[in-house]
Design a protein around this motif. Structure first.
Motif, mmCIF file in Angstrom:
data_model
loop_
_atom_site.group_PDB
_atom_site.id
_atom_site.type_symbol
_atom_site.label_atom_id
_atom_site.label_comp_id
_atom_site.label_asym_id
_atom_site.label_seq_id
_atom_site.Cartn_x
_atom_site.Cartn_y
_atom_site.Cartn_z
ATOM 1 N N ILE A 152 11.729 5.957 -10.683
ATOM 2 C CA ILE A 152 10.958 6.659 -9.662
ATOM 3 C C ILE A 152 9.619 5.961 -9.460
ATOM 4 N N VAL A 153 9.255 5.766 -8.187
ATOM 5 C CA VAL A 153 7.949 5.210 -7.826
ATOM 6 C C VAL A 153 7.260 6.213 -6.914
ATOM 7 N N ILE A 154 5.996 6.499 -7.205
ATOM 8 C CA ILE A 154 5.186 7.405 -6.388
ATOM 9 C C ILE A 154 4.242 6.557 -5.535
ATOM 10 N N VAL A 155 4.207 6.823 -4.235
ATOM 11 C CA VAL A 155 3.331 6.110 -3.308
ATOM 12 C C VAL A 155 2.267 7.092 -2.830
ATOM 13 N N VAL A 156 0.992 6.712 -2.993
ATOM 14 C CA VAL A 156 -0.126 7.560 -2.595
ATOM 15 C C VAL A 156 -1.029 6.742 -1.688
ATOM 16 N N GLY A 157 -1.472 7.327 -0.582
ATOM 17 C CA GLY A 157 -2.396 6.650 0.326
ATOM 18 C C GLY A 157 -1.932 6.739 1.763
ATOM 19 N N ASP A 158 -2.859 6.428 2.673
ATOM 20 C CA ASP A 158 -2.582 6.580 4.098
ATOM 21 C C ASP A 158 -2.247 5.273 4.815
ATOM 22 N N SER A 159 -2.933 4.212 4.472
ATOM 23 C CA SER A 159 -2.754 2.960 5.200
ATOM 24 C C SER A 159 -2.445 1.828 4.226
ATOM 25 N N LYS A 160 -2.176 0.638 4.768
ATOM 26 C CA LYS A 160 -1.868 -0.503 3.909
ATOM 27 C C LYS A 160 -2.993 -0.801 2.930
ATOM 28 N N GLU A 161 -4.226 -0.565 3.356
ATOM 29 C CA GLU A 161 -5.373 -0.885 2.517
ATOM 30 C C GLU A 161 -5.552 0.113 1.374
ATOM 31 N N THR A 162 -5.057 1.330 1.533
ATOM 32 C CA THR A 162 -5.291 2.367 0.523
ATOM 33 C C THR A 162 -4.039 2.761 -0.257
ATOM 34 N N LEU A 163 -2.914 2.106 -0.023
ATOM 35 C CA LEU A 163 -1.684 2.466 -0.737
ATOM 36 C C LEU A 163 -1.784 2.102 -2.217
ATOM 37 N N ARG A 164 -1.389 3.056 -3.052
ATOM 38 C CA ARG A 164 -1.298 2.826 -4.499
ATOM 39 C C ARG A 164 0.095 3.247 -4.931
ATOM 40 N N LEU A 165 0.730 2.413 -5.730
ATOM 41 C CA LEU A 165 2.080 2.673 -6.203
ATOM 42 C C LEU A 165 2.049 2.871 -7.707
ATOM 43 N N PHE A 166 2.785 3.887 -8.171
ATOM 44 C CA PHE A 166 2.826 4.238 -9.588
ATOM 45 C C PHE A 166 4.280 4.273 -10.039
ATOM 46 N N GLY A 167 4.563 3.607 -11.136
ATOM 47 C CA GLY A 167 5.906 3.568 -11.703
ATOM 48 C C GLY A 167 6.028 2.354 -12.603
ATOM 49 N N GLU A 168 7.264 2.025 -12.964
ATOM 50 C CA GLU A 168 7.496 0.843 -13.791
ATOM 51 C C GLU A 168 7.224 -0.407 -12.963
ATOM 52 N N CYS A 169 6.669 -1.430 -13.608
ATOM 53 C CA CYS A 169 6.195 -2.622 -12.912
ATOM 54 C C CYS A 169 7.269 -3.318 -12.045
ATOM 55 N N PRO A 170 8.481 -3.577 -12.556
ATOM 56 C CA PRO A 170 9.480 -4.224 -11.691
ATOM 57 C C PRO A 170 9.857 -3.347 -10.490
ATOM 58 N N ALA A 171 9.917 -2.046 -10.694
ATOM 59 C CA ALA A 171 10.254 -1.134 -9.597
ATOM 60 C C ALA A 171 9.144 -1.117 -8.551
ATOM 61 N N VAL A 172 7.890 -1.109 -9.001
ATOM 62 C CA VAL A 172 6.754 -1.112 -8.076
ATOM 63 C C VAL A 172 6.772 -2.382 -7.228
#
Length: 95
Positions: free
Chosen positions: A55-75
């Protein structure tokens, strides 16, 4: 207040997918990200029967503010799919 969530998948291997959850309406802190990840893990396990869903969680509104959380290869795989617009989003409701 319920969160607005979107759900998509990214193919990792021929028989493996990465489950992607995008949080649309707010920026989450780390405990909340862990809570959403655990809720999604329970949801995927009950619906699809996967024992160890990726599972990867994506937080943020635009390309500049996107943050991805999860295992490194999955991210890395999800970031590439997002760059190529290869993720189809659908609404998601978690309890």
């Amino acid at each position: 207040m319920t969160r607005q969530l979107a759900y998509g998948t990214v193919r990792d291997h021929p028989r493996k997918v990465i489950h992607v959850v995008r949080v649309l309406d707010e920026i989450l802190d780390y405990p909340e990200i862990d809570r959403v990840t655990e809720q999604m893990r329970v949801h995927v396990t009950s619906r699809h029967g996967e024992q160890t869903p990726n599972i990867v969680i994506v937080v943020g509104d635009s390309k500049e503010t996107l943050r991805l959380f999860g295992e490194c290869p999955a991210v890395t795989c999800v970031r590439s799919a997002l760059f190529h617009a290869a993720v189809r989003w659908s609404p998601l409701q978690l309890d």
